[in-house]
Write an enzyme that holds these catalytic residues in place. Sequence first.
Site, PDB file in Angstrom:
ATOM      1  N   ASP A 283       9.776  11.417  18.063  1.00 33.30           N
ATOM      2  CA  ASP A 283       9.381  12.775  17.757  1.00 33.30           C
ATOM      3  C   ASP A 283       9.790  13.701  18.907  1.00 33.30           C
ATOM      4  OD1 ASP A 283       6.532  13.975  16.076  1.00 33.30           O
ATOM      5  OD2 ASP A 283       7.844  15.155  17.343  1.00 33.30           O
TER       6      ASP A 283
ATOM      7  N   GLU B  19       0.824  -1.213   0.000  1.00 40.69           N
ATOM      8  CA  GLU B  19       0.000   0.000   0.000  1.00 40.69           C
ATOM      9  C   GLU B  19       0.858   1.262   0.000  1.00 40.69           C
ATOM     10  OE1 GLU B  19      -2.565   0.697   3.392  1.00 40.69           O
ATOM     11  OE2 GLU B  19      -3.074   2.687   2.662  1.00 40.69           O
TER      12      GLU B  19
ATOM     13  N   ASP C 118       9.128   5.522  15.400  1.00 41.69           N
ATOM     14  CA  ASP C 118       8.947   6.946  15.152  1.00 41.69           C
ATOM     15  C   ASP C 118       9.316   7.672  16.434  1.00 41.69           C
ATOM     16  OD1 ASP C 118       8.174   9.471  14.475  1.00 41.69           O
ATOM     17  OD2 ASP C 118       6.031   9.031  14.274  1.00 41.69           O
TER      18      ASP C 118
END
Lengths: 462, 434
Positions: free
Chosen positions: B121, B51, B119
């Site tokens: 951040d 995808e 991830d």
Amino acid sequence: MEIVRPHSHRNLFSSNDAAPAPTIPLYRSAPPLEVRLEDFESFAIDRLRVLKGISDGLSRGKKPDEMEKLVSELWKVNMRHQHASEVLNKDIISHFVLRLVYCRTEDLRKWFLSMECALFRYRFRFLTTEAQRAIMDEFDITCKAVNIMEFESIKEKLGQVARSMGQPLPTGDAIFYKVPFEDVPELVAGRRVLLSQGYAYVAMNQVVSLVATLFRSQLSKTLILTNSVYICCRKWTSSIREQEKHRLTPIVEALCSSYLGPDFSQPKEYAEISLKDIDQLAKTSFPLCMRHQFDKLKEDHHLKHGGRMQLGLFLKGVGLNLDDALAFWRAEFSKKVGLEKFEKEYAYTIRHNYGKEGKRTDYTPYSCYKIISSTPGAGDHHGCPYRHFSEENLRAALSRMGVNSRATEDVMNKVRNRHYQLACTLTFEALHGVPCDAGINHPNQYFSDSQKILHPKKDSST
Amino acid sequence: MNPQQESDFDSGALKPYYGKLFPFADMFKWMSYGHDGKHPGCDQSYFGRREFSFTLKGDFYLRFQSYNNVLELENSIKDKCPLKIDIGPVYTVDPAKRHAYAQSDNSVFTPVERELIFDIDMTDYDDIRYCCKGADVCLDCWPLMTVAIKVIDTSLRDEFGFKHILWVYSGRRGVHCWVCDGKARRLTNEQRSAIAEYYRVYKGNENSHKKVSLTGGALHPFLATSYTNVLKDYFEKKLLTNQNLLATEERYEKILSMIPDESIASELRGRWQDNRRSTSAKEDINVVRWEQCKQLLQSGKHKAQGLRRCVEEIVFSYTYPRLDMEVSKHMNHLLKAPFCVHPKTGRVCVPIDPNRCDEFDPTTVPTLFQILEELNNEGLRADVNGAEWSGTSLGNAVRLFRSSFLEPLQKACKEEIERSYNLKLQQSKNSIGW
């Protein structure tokens, strides 16, 4: 496994009269047995009582030693059979019947899988060392023992792991098994094993966790397989043998719906609440976890993802329809992030929760069990306050709710013993002045019980 | 980026970027994992089941895009000119055709492979950095990201045994990590959660003040090595002074509140309130105070159980990586593709070499406009490979991507395909034996 009609009185399990040595079957293939229709159902119900008991015990936050006692008790009461030789057959048959019952949706599979694994895990502990070893052999674990040379080279680090868990140092004859880390996710998650180059070093007293994972993945695979077989069977029975439908399907269908308890996905008693009542309802009938998030949302005009899910689904269960939900979140969020950003970034998830986006699944509100086991991080306000707040913050929150100091002490006592749902139940009782015998298992149950007490008339009219 | 540039960004600048510079072939080679070859063991449907998602101008969001080959991917991106490209999992079937499979309730359409992703951040560190807040980063807080890369990268390799790891600058305030070994791509959600939990030290939410709690008689070897090899040095040599962690009352009170022994906390408080004027100007006040704090906590006088871990707990609180757990836990989480351009900063999401992450400077990462200007100056001189980017500062980023990540990965993938093909061949030979 073949099912025979109730009136055919054949002696089915008489082949072996000697009581078998206690062990746990691994349910790898359905036994070539004939089963009477009434046994088919009653065995399954007996096993379901055990699984349901385990599920209740876990959601009440029982400790491992309490669970051990509970499981052994449940098993003894429900799974015996007047013929000792048939105990094992009952075990196997009931498992396979429930497998058929619970294979049909993702949620049912998940519940069955966790409960069967919990059961397996506690039963494994009760086994003799030889029986344990036999099961380990079945899963090819015994051959993975670490040899002396390797043990010596990592001894120091293994000691460090043991000390980090407050356990005694491994002695020279301690056995460790070297397995792919993927096989012991639970031990990895708890940082309870030494990891090196993709392998985990599992101590003998941790083997139960390894065996349970292997059991789980085996069962998980076969459940999906059972489902496809079941679908085929249903097609077959409905098209070729009409009478089969009346024999098995009703039993299977009744079995799976009756024992899971309400999931509050559809608000029932109080069909809808309106937006203007919500502030008032939050004060009177929201459990602390929801009240806290609600207040924080009003204060900060923002909640992080976990909070939006937990509070959002709760509100949905309470009866806030999609349009009102959008209006509610929009009113708060737009004060902080602006209207445009809200529509772009947040409205989607709200519609998603109501099954209007993405997979279009209608999501169900979180239960206490799920909330208690969540892991809120920095900036998060979701989770169970009784579990995730510091003592000071919890005291302050309780007093803001209006819990008096004596009741607060009782609540704190439960919290200290990690009985979070009982702590919530006591809070409910203190605020409503009415005992809550069933206990709190779901935030939406807290809400509907509270509403029943506050508006008894409305309840009787519906 | 100035406002003028920002408005030019999507209309003008992205088109030539996708048209001439974006490394489509490299992305395709990566995402094919060896299945783009002629070997009979290759699964030709593999890339087509991946995808891609695009964010278009006006915040249109296109999910479940899929492509059978590099040309389709390239044409679609050039045509749609997305502000952001996200990469999702590989599904059982082509995601663009998922509705065709939706009738059967047997969940045919589910993710089967996905890189293990992380991830990190900077906004999650807002309670411990004083230089900037929110979306901003500077060289004073960036070391927090360097620490995260070092700690996680070392553990992924040495402990979990992964080899093909790609670190990428997220374009503004953080880093992404892609673990691409076959074994990593096939992890279940439960196993992903376990790894994410393994890395979680930071506990408690906004409502419980102790953020890091280290219990037990020793630190787990992973935490112990992270502490001695990375965290301690970065805390004492960089963050303590960069962030002025002990310079003002408000800041040192925050650290004092982590000391469970009130008498020690008040002793330190007393000293620090007094010596505000008397400290010699030569030494950094943060360093002096940290030494005093350590000395008092570790001195023989205080052997109390809770204090033993306190120095470590402080260091962990101020340095240890904070992962966005949800991203790593589920196979179907999307993550921004490398080499995207961040729409707010204009910076390209370039790979970071974990072995030289100390040298990485987010403020000098090439921006889209800089690269386009270089391209113009370069004229139409294409190099031997014919690649337009090679003369621009994007060239270094693509070369790093190839040499440190893509080439070793491709080699390993081909070997894996060969091995499993031979195994299958062997098995079918045996089964024909009857």
